[in-house]
Design an enzyme around this catalytic site. Structure first.
Site, PDB file in Angstrom:
ATOM      1  N   GLY A 245       1.719   5.160   2.968  1.00 19.52           N
ATOM      2  CA  GLY A 245       2.781   4.199   2.679  1.00 19.52           C
ATOM      3  C   GLY A 245       4.031   4.876   2.152  1.00 19.52           C
ATOM      4  O   GLY A 245       5.149   4.527   2.563  1.00 19.52           O
TER       5      GLY A 245
ATOM      6  N   HIS B 232      -7.865   0.997  19.271  1.00 17.30           N
ATOM      7  CA  HIS B 232      -7.408   2.158  18.482  1.00 17.30           C
ATOM      8  C   HIS B 232      -8.664   2.710  17.839  1.00 17.30           C
ATOM      9  O   HIS B 232      -8.958   2.462  16.679  1.00 17.30           O
ATOM     10  CB  HIS B 232      -6.387   1.730  17.427  1.00 17.30           C
ATOM     11  CG  HIS B 232      -5.887   2.879  16.585  1.00 17.30           C
ATOM     12  ND1 HIS B 232      -5.330   4.035  17.107  1.00 17.30           N
ATOM     13  CD2 HIS B 232      -5.870   3.041  15.239  1.00 17.30           C
ATOM     14  CE1 HIS B 232      -5.007   4.843  16.128  1.00 17.30           C
ATOM     15  NE2 HIS B 232      -5.322   4.276  14.980  1.00 17.30           N
TER      16      HIS B 232
ATOM     17  N   ASN C 273      -7.095  -0.184   9.118  1.00 18.52           N
ATOM     18  CA  ASN C 273      -8.139  -0.141  10.147  1.00 18.52           C
ATOM     19  C   ASN C 273      -9.370  -0.972   9.782  1.00 18.52           C
ATOM     20  O   ASN C 273      -9.605  -1.239   8.605  1.00 18.52           O
ATOM     21  CB  ASN C 273      -8.580   1.323  10.344  1.00 18.52           C
ATOM     22  CG  ASN C 273      -7.650   2.072  11.271  1.00 18.52           C
ATOM     23  OD1 ASN C 273      -7.303   1.550  12.331  1.00 18.52           O
ATOM     24  ND2 ASN C 273      -7.218   3.236  10.879  1.00 18.52           N
TER      25      ASN C 273
ATOM     26  N   ASP D  13       2.153  -2.258  -4.539  1.00 13.60           N
ATOM     27  CA  ASP D  13       0.808  -1.688  -4.660  1.00 13.60           C
ATOM     28  C   ASP D  13       0.157  -2.271  -5.909  1.00 13.60           C
ATOM     29  O   ASP D  13       0.837  -2.713  -6.832  1.00 13.60           O
ATOM     30  CB  ASP D  13       0.876  -0.146  -4.756  1.00 13.60           C
ATOM     31  CG  ASP D  13      -0.437   0.521  -4.372  1.00 13.60           C
ATOM     32  OD1 ASP D  13      -0.494   1.190  -3.330  1.00 13.60           O
ATOM     33  OD2 ASP D  13      -1.434   0.327  -5.116  1.00 13.60           O
TER      34      ASP D  13
ATOM     35  N   GLY E 293       0.846  -1.198   0.000  1.00 19.29           N
ATOM     36  CA  GLY E 293       0.000   0.000   0.000  1.00 19.29           C
ATOM     37  C   GLY E 293       0.875   1.240   0.000  1.00 19.29           C
ATOM     38  O   GLY E 293       1.343   1.643   1.056  1.00 19.29           O
TER      39      GLY E 293
ATOM     40  N   VAL F 213      -1.366  -1.929   9.819  1.00 21.29           N
ATOM     41  CA  VAL F 213      -1.778  -0.532   9.990  1.00 21.29           C
ATOM     42  C   VAL F 213      -3.239  -0.356   9.599  1.00 21.29           C
ATOM     43  O   VAL F 213      -3.964   0.434  10.183  1.00 21.29           O
ATOM     44  CB  VAL F 213      -0.884   0.402   9.148  1.00 21.29           C
ATOM     45  CG1 VAL F 213      -1.345   1.863   9.238  1.00 21.29           C
ATOM     46  CG2 VAL F 213       0.577   0.282   9.587  1.00 21.29           C
TER      47      VAL F 213
ATOM     48  N   ASN G  13     -12.578  -3.980   4.430  1.00 23.12           N
ATOM     49  CA  ASN G  13     -11.141  -4.286   4.559  1.00 23.12           C
ATOM     50  C   ASN G  13     -10.869  -5.739   4.929  1.00 23.12           C
ATOM     51  O   ASN G  13      -9.760  -6.236   4.696  1.00 23.12           O
ATOM     52  CB  ASN G  13     -10.471  -3.344   5.570  1.00 23.12           C
ATOM     53  CG  ASN G  13     -10.177  -1.986   4.937  1.00 23.12           C
ATOM     54  OD1 ASN G  13     -10.119  -1.854   3.721  1.00 23.12           O
ATOM     55  ND2 ASN G  13     -10.029  -0.972   5.778  1.00 23.12           N
TER      56      ASN G  13
HETATM   57  C1  LAC Z   1      -5.074   7.355  12.623  1.00 20.10           C
HETATM   58  C2  LAC Z   1      -5.267   6.159  11.758  1.00 20.10           C
HETATM   59  C3  LAC Z   1      -3.947   5.608  11.284  1.00 20.10           C
HETATM   60  O1  LAC Z   1      -5.386   7.264  13.818  1.00 20.10           O
HETATM   61  O2  LAC Z   1      -5.999   5.139  12.464  1.00 20.10           O
HETATM   62  O3  LAC Z   1      -4.566   8.353  12.101  1.00 20.10           O
END
Ligand code: LAC
Length: 313
Positions: A17, A178, A123, A36, A12, A121, A98
């Site tokens: 990236g 996160h 999400n 990519d 990516g 990475v 995703n």
């Molecule tokens: C952020 C993405 C990478 O928090 O989740 O910027």
């Protein structure tokens, strides 16, 4: 002694990236493979970055490719592919789209780089890291995600502005999803060892905690994507692996009994080195902190239970 440079592949090579590649190349951390699906993009990025390093005296090989077979020989694969948030979306909103992309990427990593470590990475990163661990069959220590490295960076930034001090004097800790349920920990975040709760009012602390949770969405609403902060956090994690620095940092790692939690990937403090996650660090949370953490873990576990391609326990 292995004198050859390590190899990091980035899957990516869009804005984030390529920003990661720029940091890794500029700091001569490792050779790079940029992968990519967009024809020409990784090849152009590789040329552009390579020409930049010529002046910097950074002697790294950077190759761009549209073929997953060029993952071969990677020591570490950084997965940034997939869809990013649009303004107004949560990270969890990306899961369905995703999941299929990340499942396919994980299968290619197993096929072409079966000895690599994987830094996720894409999400929702906690769930995508769990999915990648399950699909790859790799030891859990070899599959981890970028989350708290970035969240603590942001927490540190807002603390420094509130206190009027250098960020270099601040340690910050954020655990949990996160995402919107993340748990910044003011009691464990310090200015030269002094908890910020001794230095800021409860109102100031609450404001910084809330701003830390929401600032990624704020940046996305303003400029369309977060780039430089996540790129720096990812590069620091890459450096900790490639140089075996064994940094203690907040990151998405698998819990298998730590904090009394099992079978989930979530952001916790851990030691990161050449073999991946060396160990999770257990903080002595008070009742309020523990309740918030367990609530956040439940958000991640509930999301993981909705994965279609693996059955989360
Ligand atoms: C952020 C993405 C990478 O928090 O989740 O910027």
């Amino acid at each position: 002694m292995d004198l050859s440079r390590k190899l990091v592949s980035i899957i990516g090579t869009g804005k984030l990236g390529s920003a990661v590649a720029l940091q890794v190349a500029s700091r001569e951390i490792a050779d790079l493979r940029l992968i990519d699906i967009i024809k020409g993009l990784p090849q152009g990025e590789a040329l552009d970055l390579g020409q930049m390093t010529a002046e910097q005296g950074a002697d790294v090989d950077i190759i761009g490719s549209n073929e997953y077979k060029d993952l071969s020989g990677s020591d570490l694969v950084v997965v940034i592919g997939g869809l990013g948030r649009k303004p107004g979306m949560t990270r969890l909103d990306l899961q369905d789209k995703n999941e299929e992309i990340i499942r396919g990427i994980a299968e290619k990593i197993v096929e072409y780089a079966p000895k690599s470590l994987i830094l996720m990475v894409t999400n929702p990163v906690d769930v995508m890291t769990y999915l990648t661990w399950r699909v790859s069959g790799f030891d859990a220590s070899r599959v981890f995600g970028q989350s708290g490295m970035l969240d603590t960076m942001r927490f540190k930034y807002f603390i420094s502005r509130a206190l009027g001090v250098s960020t270099s004097s601040i340690q910050a800790v954020v655990i949990g999803e996160h995402g919107d349920s993340m748990v910044p920990l003011p009691r464990f975040s310090t200015l030269n060892g002094v908890p910020i709760t001794d230095l800021l009012s409860p109102g100031q602390v609450a404001e910084i905690v809330e701003r830390t949770r929401k600032t990624a969405a704020e940046v996305i609403a303003l400029k369309g994507a977060t780039i430089y902060a996540p790129a720096h956090g990812i590069a620091r994690m890459i450096e900790s692996v490639i140089k075996d620095k064994r940094m203690a940092l907040c990151m998405t790692a698998r819990l298998n009994g730590e904090y009394g939690v099992h079978d989930v990937y979530v952001d916790v403090p851990a030691v990161l080195g050449a073999r991946g996650v060396d160990r999770v660090i257990e903080l002595k949370l008070n009742d309020e902190e523990r309740a918030a953490f367990l609530k956040s873990v439940d958000v991640v576990k509930t999301a993981a239970s909705q994965l279609k391609s693996v059955k989360a326990s």
